[in-house]
Every structure is written in structure tokens, then in C-alpha cells.
Motif scaffolding. Structure first.
Motif, PDB file in Angstrom:
ATOM      1  N   LEU A  27       0.707  -1.219  -0.134  1.00  0.00           N
ATOM      2  CA  LEU A  27       0.014   0.007   0.095  1.00  0.00           C
ATOM      3  C   LEU A  27       0.940   1.185   0.105  1.00  0.00           C
ATOM      4  CD1 LEU A  27      -1.715  -2.302   1.669  1.00  0.00           C
ATOM      5  CD2 LEU A  27      -3.124  -0.161   2.043  1.00  0.00           C
ATOM      6  N   ALA A  28       0.501   1.985  -0.890  1.00  0.00           N
ATOM      7  CA  ALA A  28       1.370   3.539  -0.963  1.00  0.00           C
ATOM      8  C   ALA A  28       0.258   4.616  -0.722  1.00  0.00           C
ATOM      9  CB  ALA A  28       1.916   3.570  -2.426  1.00  0.00           C
ATOM     10  N   TYR A  29       0.642   5.457   0.277  1.00  0.00           N
ATOM     11  CA  TYR A  29      -0.151   6.520   0.468  1.00  0.00           C
ATOM     12  C   TYR A  29       0.332   7.876   0.673  1.00  0.00           C
ATOM     13  CZ  TYR A  29       2.326   5.612   5.177  1.00  0.00           C
ATOM     14  OH  TYR A  29       3.363   5.573   5.968  1.00  0.00           O
ATOM     15  N   GLY A  30      -0.511   8.977   0.416  1.00  0.00           N
ATOM     16  CA  GLY A  30       0.036  10.290   0.147  1.00  0.00           C
ATOM     17  C   GLY A  30      -0.707  11.367   0.245  1.00  0.00           C
ATOM     18  N   MET A  31      -0.779  12.472  -0.467  1.00  0.00           N
ATOM     19  CA  MET A  31      -1.301  13.577  -0.463  1.00  0.00           C
ATOM     20  C   MET A  31      -3.006  13.530  -0.807  1.00  0.00           C
ATOM     21  SD  MET A  31       0.969  16.430  -2.464  1.00  0.00           S
ATOM     22  CE  MET A  31      -0.221  17.618  -2.254  1.00  0.00           C
ATOM     23  N   ARG A  32      -3.727  14.500  -0.067  1.00  0.00           N
ATOM     24  CA  ARG A  32      -5.254  14.210  -0.217  1.00  0.00           C
ATOM     25  C   ARG A  32      -5.725  13.074   0.014  1.00  0.00           C
ATOM     26  NH1 ARG A  32      -3.078  17.634  -4.252  1.00  0.00           N
ATOM     27  NH2 ARG A  32      -2.940  15.829  -5.697  1.00  0.00           N
ATOM     28  N   GLY A  33      -5.508  12.202   1.172  1.00  0.00           N
ATOM     29  CA  GLY A  33      -6.044  11.066   1.567  1.00  0.00           C
ATOM     30  C   GLY A  33      -6.017   9.718   0.398  1.00  0.00           C
ATOM     31  N   SER A  34      -4.886   9.921  -0.323  1.00  0.00           N
ATOM     32  CA  SER A  34      -4.781   9.026  -1.621  1.00  0.00           C
ATOM     33  C   SER A  34      -3.950   7.787  -0.973  1.00  0.00           C
ATOM     34  CB  SER A  34      -3.486   9.780  -2.452  1.00  0.00           C
ATOM     35  OG  SER A  34      -4.181  10.416  -2.954  1.00  0.00           O
ATOM     36  N   LEU A  35      -4.782   6.677  -1.365  1.00  0.00           N
ATOM     37  CA  LEU A  35      -3.992   5.290  -0.802  1.00  0.00           C
ATOM     38  C   LEU A  35      -4.199   4.549  -1.995  1.00  0.00           C
ATOM     39  CD1 LEU A  35      -3.239   3.593   1.402  1.00  0.00           C
ATOM     40  CD2 LEU A  35      -5.407   3.278   2.180  1.00  0.00           C
ATOM     41  N   PHE A  36      -3.434   3.705  -2.431  1.00  0.00           N
ATOM     42  CA  PHE A  36      -3.264   2.538  -3.578  1.00  0.00           C
ATOM     43  C   PHE A  36      -2.548   1.480  -3.204  1.00  0.00           C
ATOM     44  CE2 PHE A  36      -3.115   6.916  -5.310  1.00  0.00           C
ATOM     45  CZ  PHE A  36      -4.031   6.847  -6.068  1.00  0.00           C
ATOM     46  N   ARG A  37      -3.190   0.256  -3.912  1.00  0.00           N
ATOM     47  CA  ARG A  37      -2.663  -1.030  -3.362  1.00  0.00           C
ATOM     48  C   ARG A  37      -2.357  -1.834  -4.569  1.00  0.00           C
ATOM     49  NH1 ARG A  37      -6.697  -5.486  -0.242  1.00  0.00           N
ATOM     50  NH2 ARG A  37      -7.770  -5.173  -2.437  1.00  0.00           N
ATOM     51  N   THR A  38      -1.402  -2.723  -4.272  1.00  0.00           N
ATOM     52  CA  THR A  38      -1.097  -3.802  -5.507  1.00  0.00           C
ATOM     53  C   THR A  38      -0.776  -5.191  -4.942  1.00  0.00           C
ATOM     54  OG1 THR A  38       0.701  -4.107  -7.201  1.00  0.00           O
ATOM     55  CG2 THR A  38       1.372  -3.025  -5.261  1.00  0.00           C
ATOM     56  N   PHE A  39      -1.008  -6.171  -5.577  1.00  0.00           N
ATOM     57  CA  PHE A  39      -0.849  -7.396  -5.263  1.00  0.00           C
ATOM     58  C   PHE A  39       0.344  -7.975  -6.237  1.00  0.00           C
ATOM     59  CE2 PHE A  39      -4.762  -7.170  -2.825  1.00  0.00           C
ATOM     60  CZ  PHE A  39      -4.488  -7.833  -1.698  1.00  0.00           C
ATOM     61  N   ASP A  40       0.647  -7.358  -7.318  1.00  0.00           N
ATOM     62  CA  ASP A  40       1.493  -8.002  -8.109  1.00  0.00           C
ATOM     63  C   ASP A  40       2.832  -6.824  -8.403  1.00  0.00           C
ATOM     64  OD1 ASP A  40       0.644  -5.618  -9.526  1.00  0.00           O
ATOM     65  OD2 ASP A  40      -0.498  -6.698 -11.041  1.00  0.00           O
ATOM     66  N   ARG A  41       3.191  -6.470  -7.254  1.00  0.00           N
ATOM     67  CA  ARG A  41       4.665  -5.788  -7.291  1.00  0.00           C
ATOM     68  C   ARG A  41       4.708  -4.507  -7.831  1.00  0.00           C
ATOM     69  NH1 ARG A  41       9.181  -9.771  -8.448  1.00  0.00           N
ATOM     70  NH2 ARG A  41      10.512  -8.773  -6.903  1.00  0.00           N
ATOM     71  N   GLY A  42       3.482  -4.005  -8.118  1.00  0.00           N
ATOM     72  CA  GLY A  42       3.676  -2.598  -8.754  1.00  0.00           C
ATOM     73  C   GLY A  42       3.109  -2.661 -10.003  1.00  0.00           C
ATOM     74  N   ALA A  43       2.713  -3.844 -11.046  1.00  0.00           N
ATOM     75  CA  ALA A  43       2.294  -4.047 -12.182  1.00  0.00           C
ATOM     76  C   ALA A  43       1.151  -3.321 -12.519  1.00  0.00           C
ATOM     77  CB  ALA A  43       2.426  -5.350 -12.576  1.00  0.00           C
ATOM     78  N   SER A  44       0.186  -3.334 -11.294  1.00  0.00           N
ATOM     79  CA  SER A  44      -1.205  -2.761 -11.472  1.00  0.00           C
ATOM     80  C   SER A  44      -1.436  -2.156 -10.248  1.00  0.00           C
ATOM     81  CB  SER A  44      -2.211  -3.580 -11.974  1.00  0.00           C
ATOM     82  OG  SER A  44      -2.503  -4.758 -11.121  1.00  0.00           O
ATOM     83  N   TRP A  45      -2.202  -1.061 -10.007  1.00  0.00           N
ATOM     84  CA  TRP A  45      -2.672  -0.549  -8.650  1.00  0.00           C
ATOM     85  C   TRP A  45      -4.143  -0.333  -8.721  1.00  0.00           C
ATOM     86  CZ3 TRP A  45       1.172   0.501  -4.935  1.00  0.00           C
ATOM     87  CH2 TRP A  45       2.350   0.637  -5.508  1.00  0.00           C
TER      88      TRP A  45
END
Length: 358
Positions: free
Chosen positions: A256-274
């Protein structure tokens, strides 16, 4: 230029009047002893066995054992602001911060020694790339040598912003303007990696985290980098976001990568898709952790606490935001957590209700 909350907090905290005659180099001035170190502005927190260790402004490091006794202040040889900390067990830990300082503790955070500062790091980087210039290849030799020269020239002007160690030997430090180094001997020697990462724009690195052999870095412009063992470098795995990413949580296969403006993203394939995860938070998410039971907790700079028990697929907000800003967070197996920020250390209680696994 977007910057993480903890860096803004440090800059604001340091905006104090001074005279040139009174200046003392914080890299050679030990941190002052204060009555309540846990109430000092803190920017990062980590677990060292059964001990909790937080690092903050003016080189203050505070630690508390699980027995709940009062927080104690560590002996620290610098008074630079410290913004990142990592422990591999109950003894061995590292902290980084302004002035390009790297500190090491071998006793669970009670005492610290300086391993590196920005001047030494810059000189080491320049010497390393001059020695290995022929190995860089004509396509990037000049670029790397120029970056190393700037690093050496700027000396202590640029901070290291985060640190992560895989074990007692191997660790990484990252910072502003493409500063990145690795050690394989516990910090006795640090090797620059500016030629081993896809970052031509010299974006800032805000965090580095690892899980097993996977190592990830997050920074400006929605950028995440992953170590590729086959290529021998950090490759860019771009997210569907163009703002700054302040942190990472690695929970099993999930990143999970998080940042500005409440942004939160998740990947299960080592970053190939989010996938974008809904948070309903307006402020930047600046801290996160995963407990030993698998619960993920993240916090915004406004004090919002979000919790997930379905590997980051959904989050529930705690009943009330914390009454203070947050810069760092540590999750415990009990469901409790500790946050740090401008008002020091605060303990949060277990959640009454969190999202259930799908």
C-alpha cells in the motif's frame, strides 16, 4: 514542490530566531536533556523488541519498555532533527535526519553513535563514482558524476528522510534529490546507488520499506520504485497518481502506498497494477503500519485514524480524530497503536469495530 508532512513540520519547528555568533553545528552538538522527552516534537517511531523508540526534533530520542514505565531520553551525539528510524531486533537500530546524519544503536535505542553525515556521504559518493566511472557506461556517466559532485558540494544541506534495514548487515537510506545509499556491513561502509535507480528527474525519496527480498521506495510524483534483482537496480513502477507518496505499508503480498489528499493505492503484483482504495480523508495520509495480526492502520496529518483487517481492501475511520497532527505511527498486536507528532507521543486504544475480511 510537494513534501511530506513530517518534513514541513521539521522546517516549521526550526524556524526560530538566532544570531550568527550563537550558532553551533548540530552535527557536533549532543542533544540536550529535557524533562519529558516523550512530549517533544517527534517525527518517526519504531519497535525494538518489547521497546518503543521515537525520534524527533533537535536529536531527541525517547524510548519506553513494554512495562509501561516512564519514557526515557537516549544519549545522542547530535542535535540535528531526526525523521526516520528502523530496528531489526531488540538491539540493533538506525536513525536518519537533517544534515545527512545516520546514527546507530546497539542497545535498543538507549545510546547512539554517528555513522555518517552529509559531508562524509557526499565525499564517499563522489570518490566511489570517480573510481568506477568506466563502469557507468557512456550514456549516464556524466549525469551520475555531476550528481555526485553536487552531493559533495552541498555536503550537509540535504537530509536523509528514511531508513530501512533488512537485517543487521543490509540496509538502505534515502533522501532528497535522489540521495540513496546501501550498506552490507551494518553501516561501516555506505555505497551510493544513484546509478541504480530510474530517477532522471532527481525526485525526492520519502520512504523505503522492505519485505523479504522485496525493497520499495516511494516519493514525489506518484513514484514507487522496486528493487529488481535481475536488472540489479530499482525500477520505476508508476502509480495512477501524480502527487507525492509519503509512505508504504507492506502486508504479505499487498503493498500500500499513501500520500497527499487522502490518497491510498494497493498492489498485489509488485506494482504492475494498482487499485485506488477509498479513504474519505481530505488531508494527506502520512503514517501507516501493519500489526503482527495483519491489521493495517494509517493516519492523516489531521489526526484521522483508519483501520483495515482485510489486507487494505477497505478502511473504517476511528470514532474521533486525534486532537493533534500525526507524523508517525506504530501498530501493536493488541489493536492499540502509538502515534508521534508535534506534541510528542500519544497512545491510541483498540478499535471497537474494523472492516471484516472479504
Amino acid at each position: 514542490m510537494n513534501r511530506p508532512f513530517r518534513v514541513l513540520a521539521i522546517c516549521l519547528a526550526c524556524a526560530l530566531p538566532f544570531t550568527a555568533n550563537a550558532f553551533q553545528n548540530p552535527l557536533s552538538l549532543p542533544s540536550k536533556t529535557i524533562p519529558h522527552p516523550d512530549q517533544a516534537p517527534m517525527f518517526a517511531i519504531a519497535q525494538a523488541g518489547s521497546r518503543t523508540v521515537s525520534v524527533g526534533r533537535h536529536g531527541v530520542i525517547a524510548y519506553q519498555d513494554r512495562n509501561g514505565k516512564a519514557w526515557r531520553q537516549a544519549k545522542v551525539p547530535v542535535s540535528s532533527d531526526l525523521v526516520g528510524v528502523s530496528f531489526v531486533d531488540e538491539r540493533m537500530g538506525w536513525a536518519v535526519g537533517h544534515g545527512g546524519v545516520v546514527l546507530h544503536s546497539a542497545d535498543g535505542g538507549a545510546t547512539w553513535a554517528k555513522q555518517l553525515d552529509g559531508k562524509d556521504a557526499g565525499q564517499a559518493a563522489l570518490a566511489y563514482y570517480r573510481k568506477h566511472a568506466d563502469d557507468l557506461g557512456p550514456e549516464n556517466r556524466d549525469t551520475v558524476l555531476k550528481q555526485a559532485a553536487r552531493w559533495a558540494e552541498e555536503a550537509t544541506a540535504q537530509p536523509f528522510l528514511d531508513v530501512w534495514f533488512k537485517n543487521e548487515s543490509t540496509g538502505y537510506i534515502v533522501g532528497s534529490f535522489n540521495r540513496i545509499m546501501r550498506t552490507d556491513d551494518g553501516g561501516k561502509q555506505w555505497i551510493p546507488l544513484i546509478d541504480k535507480i530510474d530517477n532522471p528527474g532527481e525526485l525526492h525519496f520519502y520512504t523505503v520499506r522492505g519485505n523479504g527480498d522485496d525493497v520499495y521506495i516511494a516519493g514525489e510524483s506518484g513514484s514507487v520504485w522496486r528493487w529488481d534483482e535481475h536488472k540489479g537496480k530499482f525500477i520505476l513502477v508508476k502509480t495512477p497518481y501524480d502527487g507525492s507518496l509519503f509512505g508504504l505499508v507492506l502486508a504479505g503480498r499487498a503493498v500500500l502506498a499513501y500520500g497527499m489528499r487522502g490518497s491510498l493505492f494497493r498492489t498485489f503484483d509488485r506494482g504492475a497494477s494498482w487499485e485506488k482504495i477509498k479513504t474519505d480523508v481530505r488531508g494527506g495520509i502520512v503514517a501507516g503500519d501493519v500489526s503482527q495480526t495483519g491489521e493495517i492502520i494509517v493516519a492523516s496529518q489531521s489526526g484521522d485514524i483508519l483501520r483495515s483487517s482485510d489486507n487494505g481492501g477497505s478502511f473504517a475511520r476511528a470514532a474521533d480524530p486525534l486532537p493533534t497532527a500525526v507524523a508517525g505511527l506504530l501498530a501493536f498486536p493488541t489493536g492499540a497503536y502509538v502515534t508521534v507528532g508535534p506534541r510528542g507521543v500519544r497512545t491510541g486504544e483498540s478499535a471497537n469495530r474494523v472492516p471484516q475480511s472479504r
